[in-house]
Scaffold this active site. Structure first.
Site, short mmCIF file in Angstrom:
data_model
loop_
_atom_site.label_atom_id
_atom_site.label_comp_id
_atom_site.label_asym_id
_atom_site.label_seq_id
_atom_site.Cartn_x
_atom_site.Cartn_y
_atom_site.Cartn_z
N HIS A 199 1.07 -1.30 -0.02
CA HIS A 199 -0.11 0.02 -0.03
C HIS A 199 0.87 1.21 -0.10
O HIS A 199 0.37 2.51 0.30
CB HIS A 199 -0.94 0.00 1.11
CG HIS A 199 -2.10 -0.89 1.17
ND1 HIS A 199 -2.57 -1.57 2.21
CD2 HIS A 199 -2.59 -1.69 0.24
CE1 HIS A 199 -3.64 -2.23 1.83
NE2 HIS A 199 -3.43 -2.50 0.87
N SER A 228 -15.05 2.37 2.33
CA SER A 228 -14.50 0.99 2.66
C SER A 228 -13.40 1.22 3.71
O SER A 228 -13.27 0.42 4.59
CB SER A 228 -13.76 0.67 1.08
OG SER A 228 -13.06 -0.43 1.51
N TYR A 278 -10.81 0.35 -10.44
CA TYR A 278 -11.47 -0.87 -9.78
C TYR A 278 -12.97 -0.74 -10.56
O TYR A 278 -13.49 -1.68 -10.92
CB TYR A 278 -11.78 -0.10 -8.27
CG TYR A 278 -12.67 -1.01 -7.41
CD1 TYR A 278 -12.13 -2.30 -6.73
CD2 TYR A 278 -14.12 -0.80 -7.45
CE1 TYR A 278 -12.76 -2.93 -6.11
CE2 TYR A 278 -14.89 -1.73 -6.75
CZ TYR A 278 -14.32 -2.94 -6.07
OH TYR A 278 -14.81 -3.79 -5.18
N PHE A 295 -16.30 -10.96 -6.62
CA PHE A 295 -16.69 -10.86 -5.03
C PHE A 295 -17.28 -11.97 -4.44
O PHE A 295 -17.03 -12.49 -3.30
CB PHE A 295 -17.22 -9.36 -4.66
CG PHE A 295 -17.48 -9.08 -3.45
CD1 PHE A 295 -16.71 -8.43 -2.72
CD2 PHE A 295 -18.70 -9.36 -2.80
CE1 PHE A 295 -16.95 -8.13 -1.25
CE2 PHE A 295 -18.82 -9.18 -1.42
CZ PHE A 295 -18.19 -8.34 -0.77
N GLU A 296 -18.40 -12.44 -5.07
CA GLU A 296 -19.10 -13.46 -4.61
C GLU A 296 -18.31 -14.65 -4.26
O GLU A 296 -18.44 -15.28 -3.40
CB GLU A 296 -20.47 -13.71 -5.39
CG GLU A 296 -21.32 -12.55 -5.83
CD GLU A 296 -20.84 -11.50 -6.38
OE1 GLU A 296 -21.50 -10.38 -6.32
OE2 GLU A 296 -20.09 -11.73 -7.18
N PHE A 331 -14.84 -8.76 6.58
CA PHE A 331 -13.57 -8.04 5.54
C PHE A 331 -13.85 -7.83 4.14
O PHE A 331 -13.91 -6.78 4.08
CB PHE A 331 -12.26 -9.11 5.78
CG PHE A 331 -11.11 -8.45 5.02
CD1 PHE A 331 -10.52 -7.40 5.58
CD2 PHE A 331 -10.80 -8.70 3.69
CE1 PHE A 331 -9.28 -6.84 5.07
CE2 PHE A 331 -9.64 -8.32 2.90
CZ PHE A 331 -9.31 -7.17 3.42
N GLY A 335 -18.05 -4.74 -1.86
CA GLY A 335 -17.24 -4.66 -3.16
C GLY A 335 -18.23 -3.84 -4.29
O GLY A 335 -17.89 -4.17 -5.33
#
Length: 227
Positions: free
Chosen positions: A47, A78, A133, A170-171, A195, A199
């Site tokens: 990061h 987020s 994204y 994401f799923e 966590f 999304g």
């Protein structure tokens, strides 16, 4: 998300059960030394701002870098749940309080604008792949193909690329113990969302007040005017 895509690319689309944090090490957490023992090609997560990347400024190194930027309003939301979710932050503040910290850069990784703009300046460098994204969500198959080509998997078959896109959705990740950070449950606040929360694109609309949104638009226009 990027960690999962990279792990699957390395494994030719096979989910082998290795948790993403082990397959793609986070340098700020683990340090550089464990990476010395990893086989090539080696993949890491960071990061860090551009000028603080391990090994020196990216344009001076032979490494390749994938940077994923996101709508800063969604990043703020987020980040809010991220900070409340990890017990080591010891943060229990409200959204309104966190918003003031986010726009002043008093959060993990600092001011969003500073972080993104430094990388944006180098988006056309041959060893930098700058992704958004929102584009990745809208065309995950295309994003996986771009990443594959960039890191050296140009010969990967279309059906494998499609499989990787599905396994990195994401799923799929939310239900995958190797990708959903369930191994770090002992560090999570049980009263906060998981966590992997939503999304989605645009969840900021459920958190920003009209005044906050308008003020942020002004700040964005000022900070990004030369980009």
């Amino acid at each position: 998300w990027g960690q999962q895509i990279i792990k699957l690319l390395r494994n030719d689309g096979v989910e082998d059960g290795t948790v993403v944090s082990e397959a793609v090490l986070w340098l700020e957490q683990r340090g550089p030394h464990p990476a010395d023992e990893m086989p090539s090609p080696r993949f890491f997560q960071s990061h860090s701002p551009y000028q603080m990347m391990p090994g020196g400024p990216p344009h001076t190194t032979p490494a390749k870098y994938i940077y994923i930027a996101r709508n800063p309003k969604d990043v703020a939301v987020s980040h809010y749940y991220h900070t409340r979710g990890w017990t080591f932050f010891q943060y229990t503040g409200t959204w309104d309080h966190f918003y003031t910290m986010f726009v002043s850069g008093r959060v993990e990784c600092g001011l969003w604008f500073d972080h993104v703009l430094e990388w944006w300046k180098h988006k056309d460098d041959p060893n930098v792949l700058f992704l958004k994204y929102e584009d990745m969500k809208k065309n995950t198959v295309g994003a996986v193909r771009k990443i594959a080509d960039f890191v050296g998997y140009r010969e990967m078959k279309p059906e494998v690329i499609e499989k990787i896109a599905k396994l990195s959705s994401f799923e799929s990740m939310k239900s995958n113990p190797a990708a959903n950070h369930s191994w770090s449950a002992h560090l999570r606040n049980p009263k906060e969302p998981a966590f992997l929360r939503k999304g989605v694109i645009g969840d900021w609309k459920n958190h920003f007040s009209a005044e906050q949104s308008a003020d942020f638009d002004i700040l964005y226009a000022e900070k990004m005017k030369c980009s």
